[in-house]
Design a protein around this motif. Sequence first.
Motif, short mmCIF file in Angstrom:
data_model
loop_
_atom_site.label_atom_id
_atom_site.label_comp_id
_atom_site.label_asym_id
_atom_site.label_seq_id
_atom_site.Cartn_x
_atom_site.Cartn_y
_atom_site.Cartn_z
N ASP A 1 0.77 -1.24 0.02
CA ASP A 1 0.06 0.13 -0.10
C ASP A 1 0.93 1.29 0.14
O ASP A 1 0.76 2.23 0.89
N HIS A 2 2.00 1.31 -0.86
CA HIS A 2 2.92 2.42 -0.88
C HIS A 2 3.13 2.38 -2.44
O HIS A 2 3.68 1.39 -3.01
N HIS A 3 3.03 3.71 -3.18
CA HIS A 3 2.94 3.64 -4.59
C HIS A 3 4.16 4.62 -5.21
O HIS A 3 3.93 5.74 -4.81
N SER B 1 8.64 8.24 -2.20
CA SER B 1 8.23 9.29 -1.14
C SER B 1 7.08 9.03 -0.77
O SER B 1 6.32 8.14 -1.44
N THR B 2 7.00 9.43 0.42
CA THR B 2 5.74 9.16 1.25
C THR B 2 4.86 10.35 1.43
O THR B 2 5.13 11.37 2.28
N HIS B 3 3.88 10.48 0.50
CA HIS B 3 3.21 11.79 0.14
C HIS B 3 2.27 12.13 1.58
O HIS B 3 2.31 13.33 1.77
N ASP B 4 2.04 11.22 2.32
CA ASP B 4 1.03 11.37 3.53
C ASP B 4 2.17 12.13 4.58
O ASP B 4 1.53 12.95 5.41
N1 H2B Z 1 1.84 5.84 -1.46
C1 H2B Z 1 3.05 6.68 -1.20
N2 H2B Z 1 3.81 6.80 -2.12
N3 H2B Z 1 2.80 7.81 -0.41
C2 H2B Z 1 1.78 7.72 0.50
O1 H2B Z 1 1.67 8.74 1.44
C3 H2B Z 1 0.73 6.72 0.32
C4 H2B Z 1 0.66 5.76 -0.79
N4 H2B Z 1 -0.28 6.62 1.16
N5 H2B Z 1 -0.15 4.87 -1.31
C5 H2B Z 1 -1.24 5.76 1.07
C6 H2B Z 1 -1.36 4.92 -0.31
C7 H2B Z 1 -2.53 6.04 1.50
O2 H2B Z 1 -3.38 7.00 0.59
C8 H2B Z 1 -3.49 4.90 1.89
C9 H2B Z 1 -4.77 5.44 2.29
O3 H2B Z 1 -2.96 3.91 2.80
#
Ligand code: H2B
Length: 108
Positions: free
Chosen positions: A57-59, A74-77
């Motif tokens: 769950d990381h894209h 990168s971790t967008h959150d």
């Molecule tokens: N991928 C990346 N690269 N960064 C994130 O912050 C992220 C994600 N958040 N994939 C995840 C999904 C989040 O939106 C879900 C709700 O888990």
Amino acid sequence: MPIERLSLDEIQQQLQTLNHWHLDADQVSLHQEWQFDSFKTALQFLLKVGEMAERHDHHPEFLSRYTRLRIQLSTHDAGGLTQKDFALAWEIDQLLKNEFAHHLSTHR
Ligand code: H2B
């Protein structure tokens, strides 16, 4: 609970555990680029990383240009780099080593 950004020290340490990943100048992402022996192989690699991304769950961001593929993490959150980026990068390295090493067109 939001995941925490790593400090620059932690980032430098984690980078040591990876193969040829580069920290971007703004320090909020990591990237690497590979060149494969064909477009088809590059796409197969992208698809496998895509499945991995779903499991984590990381894209990542992908930039495909014929036989080249660039991946940026990168971790967008969190607005920066976290353990999630390094966990995924490490697994991408394993995939490369175990299944795609013979399909790299150049050896950096
Ligand atoms: N991928 C990346 N690269 N960064 C994130 O912050 C992220 C994600 N958040 N994939 C995840 C999904 C989040 O939106 C879900 C709700 O888990």
